[in-house]
Write a protein that holds these residues in place. Structure first.
Motif, PDB file in Angstrom:
ATOM      1  N   LYS A 192       0.829  -1.210   0.000  1.00 29.99           N
ATOM      2  CA  LYS A 192       0.000   0.000   0.000  1.00 29.99           C
ATOM      3  C   LYS A 192       0.864   1.262   0.000  1.00 29.99           C
TER       4      LYS A 192
ATOM      5  N   HIS B  41       2.355   1.727  -3.433  1.00 24.93           N
ATOM      6  CA  HIS B  41       1.335   2.243  -4.355  1.00 24.93           C
ATOM      7  C   HIS B  41       1.125   3.739  -4.118  1.00 24.93           C
TER       8      HIS B  41
ATOM      9  N   GLY C 157       3.635   5.823  -5.880  1.00 22.40           N
ATOM     10  CA  GLY C 157       3.690   5.788  -7.330  1.00 22.40           C
ATOM     11  C   GLY C 157       3.962   4.434  -7.956  1.00 22.40           C
ATOM     12  N   GLU C 158       4.109   3.399  -7.180  1.00 18.78           N
ATOM     13  CA  GLU C 158       4.332   2.060  -7.720  1.00 18.78           C
ATOM     14  C   GLU C 158       3.000   1.490  -8.190  1.00 18.78           C
ATOM     15  N   ASP C 159       3.056   0.412  -8.954  1.00 20.74           N
ATOM     16  CA  ASP C 159       1.827  -0.265  -9.373  1.00 20.74           C
ATOM     17  C   ASP C 159       1.050  -0.730  -8.148  1.00 20.74           C
ATOM     18  N   LYS C 160      -0.239  -0.951  -8.351  1.00 13.10           N
ATOM     19  CA  LYS C 160      -1.071  -1.416  -7.239  1.00 13.10           C
ATOM     20  C   LYS C 160      -0.602  -2.787  -6.748  1.00 13.10           C
ATOM     21  N   GLU C 161      -0.141  -3.628  -7.659  1.00 11.78           N
ATOM     22  CA  GLU C 161       0.407  -4.941  -7.318  1.00 11.78           C
ATOM     23  C   GLU C 161       1.899  -4.954  -7.659  1.00 11.78           C
ATOM     24  N   PRO C 162       2.770  -4.566  -6.730  1.00 14.75           N
ATOM     25  CA  PRO C 162       4.207  -4.528  -7.032  1.00 14.75           C
ATOM     26  C   PRO C 162       4.778  -5.937  -7.181  1.00 14.75           C
ATOM     27  N   TYR C 163       5.961  -6.024  -7.775  1.00 14.79           N
ATOM     28  CA  TYR C 163       6.628  -7.307  -7.945  1.00 14.79           C
ATOM     29  C   TYR C 163       6.907  -7.952  -6.593  1.00 14.79           C
TER      30      TYR C 163
ATOM     31  N   THR D  53      10.400  -7.328  -5.256  1.00 17.93           N
ATOM     32  CA  THR D  53      10.546  -5.985  -4.706  1.00 17.93           C
ATOM     33  C   THR D  53      10.011  -5.935  -3.282  1.00 17.93           C
TER      34      THR D  53
END
Length: 135
Positions: free
Chosen positions: A48, A51, A54-60, A63
């Motif tokens: 969260k 996100h 600025g990261e995607d809602k579902e990060p790698y 990561t």
């Protein structure tokens, strides 16, 4: 230390003159660690936060694993340092305050969170007292 040492492909970890790993080596080592105890403890919160920044809602997953490893290492280090500062084998709030006293942002945040916690405790107590009086 030269920049080349930080990015070499050898199996040896680069070291500084003090024998400690540089930050880049420490981050790489944290990413390569096997599944640690406590894996997944902060996964949802970190996703969260990422996100929100600025990261995607579902990060790698890798990561999240690396970031969680860094956070857990930081917490463990702070707890060890707090044990060394105060009473042995006991961590007190004052020890944490002492460790972060020079970091104004952290110190202010801890102070705010503790104030809010006290206010919430008082509000809960008042609510419980009011509900027991009605019965």
């Amino acid at each position: 230390m030269e920049d080349e040492d930080l990015f070499n492909d050898s199996d040896e970890e680069p070291s500084t003159s003090t024998g400690k790993k540089p930050v880049a080596g420490a981050v790489a080592a944290a990413a390569d660690k096997p599944a640690a105890e406590g894996k997944g403890v902060f996964r949802k919160e970190l996703a969260k936060m990422m996100h929100g920044f600025g990261e995607d809602k579902e990060p790698y997953d890798k990561t999240l694993e690396m970031l969680e490893s860094i956070v857990l290492d930081y917490i463990k280090e702070m707890c060890e340092r707090a044990k060394a500062v105060g009473k042995p084998d006991k961590i007190q709030l004052e020890d944490i305050h002492y460790l972060i006293r020079r970091d104004a942002k952290k110190f202010a945040r801890v102070k705010d969170l503790l104030t809010m916690s006290d206010e919430l405790k008082k509000a809960r107590k008042q609510f419980e007292d009011a509900s027991t009086e009605k019965l």
